[in-house]
Design an enzyme around this catalytic site. Structure first.
Site, PDB file in Angstrom:
ATOM      1  N   ASP A  18       0.741  -1.182   0.028  1.00 56.64           N
ATOM      2  CA  ASP A  18       0.104   0.059  -0.064  1.00 56.64           C
ATOM      3  C   ASP A  18       0.881   1.194   0.037  1.00 56.64           C
ATOM      4  OD1 ASP A  18      -2.333   1.535   0.441  1.00 56.64           O
ATOM      5  OD2 ASP A  18      -1.869   1.679   2.607  1.00 56.64           O
ATOM      6  N   ASP A  20      -0.413   5.005   0.856  1.00 52.81           N
ATOM      7  CA  ASP A  20      -0.687   6.109   1.929  1.00 52.81           C
ATOM      8  C   ASP A  20      -0.770   5.743   3.198  1.00 52.81           C
ATOM      9  OD1 ASP A  20      -1.214   8.719   0.440  1.00 52.81           O
ATOM     10  OD2 ASP A  20      -2.394   7.403  -0.638  1.00 52.81           O
ATOM     11  N   ASP A 192      -2.084  -1.081   5.826  1.00 56.61           N
ATOM     12  CA  ASP A 192      -2.490  -0.549   7.194  1.00 56.61           C
ATOM     13  C   ASP A 192      -4.024  -0.662   7.137  1.00 56.61           C
ATOM     14  OD1 ASP A 192      -2.879   1.740   5.393  1.00 56.61           O
ATOM     15  OD2 ASP A 192      -2.627   3.166   7.020  1.00 56.61           O
TER      16      ASP A 192
END
Length: 270
Positions: A18, A20, A192
């Site tokens: 990922d 961001d 996250d």
């Protein structure tokens, strides 16, 4: 290093990640919405509404957030370059990965031009080699990205997330399944958020950021994971895997044990 060239050279690992809040310390889309769009309070209202509906991410909510940003797109990119920070260890990890022939592929619900600009600014020109699979940006009808209110997001696919990250991993899986077992690379993923769960199911091991909801989902869905604080721990663990000093099975067992220990500590503190 896009598929299938990422598989040339028989890499021992392929690292999907990922962007961001995982590679960066802040979420670029949240930053734009909070500072150039309708603000943090409204964004949090929409996020809470999604959670209450048991929908962790909705493309219509994301569209509303980004459409509140009327700043011309080039100015948005400049604002993000000036304010978004990189995890302090990601650059070292990436340099090690390049030196050891480990492809790094970014899978994101963000937008390719922003991610590319931030990576080149924060990592350096070598970040051009990082494959990015994400949403894009397009002009609004009769307008251009250089105009105020002239741009909008172009979603990668028709899924509820706007970008189903698992779809980007499956071609690798299909190719790897045809290889002899001793030549199959280990597929890793770092994330996250809940939107990372579909991708995590397609890989051998997930690095889940400590203290985030993704850990709870992984435990519930029986997705193999290990915890991380920053890219230093990811780097150290990936090196051990690459050198054959540990295994996915061992790391997953340790990840569950650590997560359960952290949960017990929280309950005790209460």
């Amino acid at each position: 290093m896009p598929y299938p060239s990422a598989l040339k050279g028989n890499p021992k690992c392929i690292f999907f990640t990922d962007f961001d809040g995982t590679i960066t310390l802040q979420d670029s889309n949240d930053y734009m919405t909070d500072n150039l769009g309708f603000g943090k309070a409204r964004r949090r209202e929409l996020n809470i509404a999604c959670l209450e509906d048991n929908v962790p991410f909705r493309r219509d909510t994301f569209q509303e957030m980004l459409d509140s940003v009327s700043t011309p797109f080039p100015e948005c990119v400049k604002t993000l370059i000036d304010n978004i920070k990189l995890d302090p260890y990601f650059k070292d990890f990436y340099q090690w990965a390049r030196a050891n022939g480990i492809p790094v592929v970014v899978l994101s619900s963000g937008m390719v031009p922003i991610i590319r600009a931030l990576l080149i600014h924060l990592v350096g020109p070598e970040a051009e080699e990082i494959e990015i699979v994400a949403n894009d940006v397009q002009d609004k009808p009769g307008m251009s990205k250089e105009q105020k209110g002239g741009w909008t997001i172009k979603f990668h696919d028709d899924s509820g997330f706007g970008h189903d990250k698992s779809l980007a991993i499956r071609p690798y899986q299909e190719h790897i399944a045809k290889l002899p077992e001793n030549e199959r690379p280990t597929l890793l993923y770092a994330g996250d958020g809940v939107s990372d769960l579909s991708a995590a199911r397609e890989t051998d091991l997930l690095f889940a950021k400590k203290g985030h909801d993704l850990v709870v989902y992984c435990e519930r869905e029986k997705v193999p994971f290990t915890l991380f604080d920053d890219w230093k721990s990811i780097w150290e663990t990936t090196k051990q895997l690459h050198e054959g000093k540990t295994s996915v099975k061992q790391l997953a067992a340790e990840g569950v044990e650590e997560a359960q220990g952290n949960a017990k500590e929280v309950k005790t503190a209460k």
